[in-house]
Design a protein around this motif. Sequence first.
Motif, PDB file in Angstrom:
ATOM      1  N   GLY A  72       0.806  -1.206   0.000  1.00 31.02           N
ATOM      2  CA  GLY A  72       0.000   0.000   0.000  1.00 31.02           C
ATOM      3  C   GLY A  72       0.839   1.255   0.000  1.00 31.02           C
ATOM      4  O   GLY A  72       0.370   2.323  -0.364  1.00 31.02           O
ATOM      5  N   ILE A  73       2.099   1.122   0.420  1.00 30.18           N
ATOM      6  CA  ILE A  73       3.032   2.250   0.390  1.00 30.18           C
ATOM      7  C   ILE A  73       4.153   1.873  -0.566  1.00 30.18           C
ATOM      8  O   ILE A  73       4.924   0.953  -0.281  1.00 30.18           O
ATOM      9  N   PRO A  74       4.269   2.541  -1.710  1.00 30.20           N
ATOM     10  CA  PRO A  74       5.286   2.135  -2.696  1.00 30.20           C
ATOM     11  C   PRO A  74       6.704   2.277  -2.166  1.00 30.20           C
ATOM     12  O   PRO A  74       7.027   3.253  -1.482  1.00 30.20           O
ATOM     13  N   VAL A  75       7.539   1.290  -2.458  1.00 32.47           N
ATOM     14  CA  VAL A  75       8.944   1.318  -2.044  1.00 32.47           C
ATOM     15  C   VAL A  75       9.686   2.445  -2.745  1.00 32.47           C
ATOM     16  O   VAL A  75      10.568   3.077  -2.183  1.00 32.47           O
ATOM     17  N   ALA A  76       9.322   2.693  -3.987  1.00 32.19           N
ATOM     18  CA  ALA A  76       9.935   3.746  -4.797  1.00 32.19           C
ATOM     19  C   ALA A  76       8.969   4.014  -5.956  1.00 32.19           C
ATOM     20  O   ALA A  76       7.801   3.624  -5.904  1.00 32.19           O
ATOM     21  N   ASP A  77       9.430   4.698  -6.977  1.00 29.20           N
ATOM     22  CA  ASP A  77       8.617   4.883  -8.181  1.00 29.20           C
ATOM     23  C   ASP A  77       8.845   3.761  -9.182  1.00 29.20           C
ATOM     24  O   ASP A  77       7.902   3.258  -9.793  1.00 29.20           O
ATOM     25  N   VAL A  78      10.121   3.369  -9.347  1.00 30.74           N
ATOM     26  CA  VAL A  78      10.504   2.408 -10.382  1.00 30.74           C
ATOM     27  C   VAL A  78      11.376   1.317  -9.787  1.00 30.74           C
ATOM     28  O   VAL A  78      12.199   1.561  -8.895  1.00 30.74           O
ATOM     29  N   TRP A  79      11.213   0.114 -10.304  1.00 33.52           N
ATOM     30  CA  TRP A  79      12.050  -1.042  -9.963  1.00 33.52           C
ATOM     31  C   TRP A  79      12.829  -1.391 -11.223  1.00 33.52           C
ATOM     32  O   TRP A  79      12.252  -1.696 -12.265  1.00 33.52           O
ATOM     33  N   PHE A  80      14.169  -1.376 -11.115  1.00 36.97           N
ATOM     34  CA  PHE A  80      15.033  -1.455 -12.294  1.00 36.97           C
ATOM     35  C   PHE A  80      16.053  -2.566 -12.117  1.00 36.97           C
ATOM     36  O   PHE A  80      17.014  -2.444 -11.376  1.00 36.97           O
ATOM     37  N   GLY A  81      15.839  -3.700 -12.801  1.00 33.02           N
ATOM     38  CA  GLY A  81      16.798  -4.805 -12.746  1.00 33.02           C
ATOM     39  C   GLY A  81      16.515  -5.764 -11.611  1.00 33.02           C
ATOM     40  O   GLY A  81      15.785  -5.479 -10.667  1.00 33.02           O
ATOM     41  N   GLY A  82      17.114  -6.948 -11.719  1.00 29.17           N
ATOM     42  CA  GLY A  82      16.895  -8.021 -10.758  1.00 29.17           C
ATOM     43  C   GLY A  82      16.259  -9.208 -11.466  1.00 29.17           C
ATOM     44  O   GLY A  82      16.062  -9.197 -12.682  1.00 29.17           O
ATOM     45  N   GLY A  83      15.913 -10.236 -10.710  1.00 29.59           N
ATOM     46  CA  GLY A  83      15.347 -11.445 -11.297  1.00 29.59           C
ATOM     47  C   GLY A  83      13.870 -11.300 -11.591  1.00 29.59           C
ATOM     48  O   GLY A  83      13.104 -10.759 -10.789  1.00 29.59           O
ATOM     49  N   ALA A  84      13.438 -11.796 -12.749  1.00 27.52           N
ATOM     50  CA  ALA A  84      12.045 -11.655 -13.163  1.00 27.52           C
ATOM     51  C   ALA A  84      11.084 -12.349 -12.207  1.00 27.52           C
ATOM     52  O   ALA A  84       9.919 -11.940 -12.082  1.00 27.52           O
ATOM     53  N   ASP A  85      11.525 -13.392 -11.510  1.00 30.39           N
ATOM     54  CA  ASP A  85      10.637 -14.117 -10.600  1.00 30.39           C
ATOM     55  C   ASP A  85      10.077 -13.217  -9.509  1.00 30.39           C
ATOM     56  O   ASP A  85       8.912 -13.328  -9.133  1.00 30.39           O
ATOM     57  N   SER A  86      10.917 -12.297  -9.002  1.00 27.18           N
ATOM     58  CA  SER A  86      10.444 -11.386  -7.956  1.00 27.18           C
ATOM     59  C   SER A  86       9.425 -10.393  -8.510  1.00 27.18           C
ATOM     60  O   SER A  86       8.468 -10.021  -7.829  1.00 27.18           O
ATOM     61  N   PHE A  87       9.627  -9.951  -9.754  1.00 31.44           N
ATOM     62  CA  PHE A  87       8.668  -9.050 -10.390  1.00 31.44           C
ATOM     63  C   PHE A  87       7.324  -9.751 -10.571  1.00 31.44           C
ATOM     64  O   PHE A  87       6.264  -9.148 -10.379  1.00 31.44           O
ATOM     65  N   MET A  88       7.369 -11.027 -10.953  1.00 26.55           N
ATOM     66  CA  MET A  88       6.131 -11.787 -11.124  1.00 26.55           C
ATOM     67  C   MET A  88       5.383 -11.913  -9.806  1.00 26.55           C
ATOM     68  O   MET A  88       4.153 -11.763  -9.749  1.00 26.55           O
ATOM     69  N   ALA A  89       6.125 -12.192  -8.737  1.00 26.95           N
ATOM     70  CA  ALA A  89       5.500 -12.307  -7.421  1.00 26.95           C
ATOM     71  C   ALA A  89       4.887 -10.976  -7.004  1.00 26.95           C
ATOM     72  O   ALA A  89       3.790 -10.933  -6.431  1.00 26.95           O
ATOM     73  N   ALA A  90       5.582  -9.881  -7.301  1.00 22.26           N
ATOM     74  CA  ALA A  90       5.075  -8.553  -6.949  1.00 22.26           C
ATOM     75  C   ALA A  90       3.808  -8.225  -7.734  1.00 22.26           C
ATOM     76  O   ALA A  90       2.853  -7.660  -7.196  1.00 22.26           O
ATOM     77  N   ALA A  91       3.793  -8.589  -9.019  1.00 18.73           N
ATOM     78  CA  ALA A  91       2.604  -8.347  -9.839  1.00 18.73           C
ATOM     79  C   ALA A  91       1.415  -9.132  -9.296  1.00 18.73           C
ATOM     80  O   ALA A  91       0.283  -8.617  -9.225  1.00 18.73           O
ATOM     81  N   LYS A  92       1.659 -10.361  -8.889  1.00 19.10           N
ATOM     82  CA  LYS A  92       0.601 -11.209  -8.347  1.00 19.10           C
ATOM     83  C   LYS A  92       0.016 -10.613  -7.065  1.00 19.10           C
ATOM     84  O   LYS A  92      -1.182 -10.757  -6.788  1.00 19.10           O
ATOM     85  N   GLU A  93       0.857  -9.932  -6.295  1.00 22.54           N
ATOM     86  CA  GLU A  93       0.419  -9.329  -5.033  1.00 22.54           C
ATOM     87  C   GLU A  93      -0.178  -7.937  -5.214  1.00 22.54           C
ATOM     88  O   GLU A  93      -0.552  -7.286  -4.240  1.00 22.54           O
ATOM     89  N   GLY A  94      -0.266  -7.467  -6.458  1.00 24.78           N
ATOM     90  CA  GLY A  94      -0.865  -6.166  -6.713  1.00 24.78           C
ATOM     91  C   GLY A  94       0.008  -4.987  -6.361  1.00 24.78           C
ATOM     92  O   GLY A  94      -0.492  -3.881  -6.102  1.00 24.78           O
ATOM     93  N   ILE A  95       1.329  -5.186  -6.369  1.00 28.14           N
ATOM     94  CA  ILE A  95       2.268  -4.150  -5.960  1.00 28.14           C
ATOM     95  C   ILE A  95       2.711  -3.282  -7.138  1.00 28.14           C
ATOM     96  O   ILE A  95       3.171  -2.156  -6.948  1.00 28.14           O
ATOM     97  N   LEU A  96       2.557  -3.797  -8.369  1.00 25.47           N
ATOM     98  CA  LEU A  96       3.059  -3.097  -9.552  1.00 25.47           C
ATOM     99  C   LEU A  96       1.928  -2.455 -10.354  1.00 25.47           C
ATOM    100  O   LEU A  96       0.791  -2.912 -10.332  1.00 25.47           O
TER     101      LEU A  96
END
Length: 331
Positions: A72-96
């Motif tokens: 509910g509180i964004p960590v930052a504006d943009v997430w740049f680089g890292g493993g795609a698996d974490s991005f997928m998990a974040a998308a599933k949780e409604g964070i992106l």
Amino acid sequence: MLFSLASCSNTNNSSDGGANTSGNENKTLKIVAAIGNKEDIFKQFESDTGIKVEFLDISSGEVLSRALAQKGIPVADVWFGGGADSFMAAAKEGILESYVSEEAKDISDRYKDKDGYWTGMSIVTTGFVVNNDVLEEKDLPMPLKWSDLTNPVYKDEILMPNPNISGTSYSIISSLIQACGEEKTWEYLIELDKNIPYYPQRGGEPPQKALTGETAIAISPLDGEQIAKGEGFNVTNVFPEDGIPWTVAPVAIFKGAQNMDEAKAFVDWSLSKKGQETIAKFSPRIPVKEDLEIPEVLKDVDLNKLLDVDIFKAGEDRDDILSVWNEKIAK
């Protein structure tokens, strides 16, 4: 919120090859990043757009943990680089935030989320960073394959980052599972564990310790930046003969980003020809766009040895794989 940001500024706001800088001089974008030489990449973005960047260098697994903790509180504006698996998990949780950039149209669906929650920028290959002095001093053979690493002569001489934190380390495990099957891979990882004294919390720690001779072998991201770091050190960079695990490094916008327009501008820029060329220059990796050349430092990599990996399956299996790893191997 514990978020210490480093500032990256550049007074030369040339618009050559970039977006219109008019009105952007007082804009600031906050980015969490897991990519090499990010300062130079962000300076070029600032020069092209007039948008200043503040950033935090942080592993993708840690970004995900923080984002989940403060949902509910964004960590930052943009997430740049890292493993795609974490991005997928974040998308599933409604964070992106869903954002389909026009610049993503010529990127294969294999490397991007179909709903625009993240888009791959580059392919991150992995391998071994081997300290030749340590091998000679301890009379150890040069490892050329994953299967070599279970040799008992390497006891306490191998470091691999913790896959709960390191997207690269997780991608290695998931890639091996897809290529070899679960049973064989877990048997292998249990044997490999006998040669690993501990699992560092940052992906950059093992290769750094290999460079300085604190360990003989580091299981590591192996891109142009890491190869360049080894210049001046007596190390060998090994792309395993029995298969090269890989993942995609994406870019994404956090839901609720305070600087949404600037975040979209950064995604557009990072996927544009100018942005892709800038990223390839300062953090050379295999591009996701077929019309871009592979950086010179990686042209000798045998792309036929890239493992046949479905990064979406890797993302789906993340929780299950990490649960088994934590049960069988974590220490």
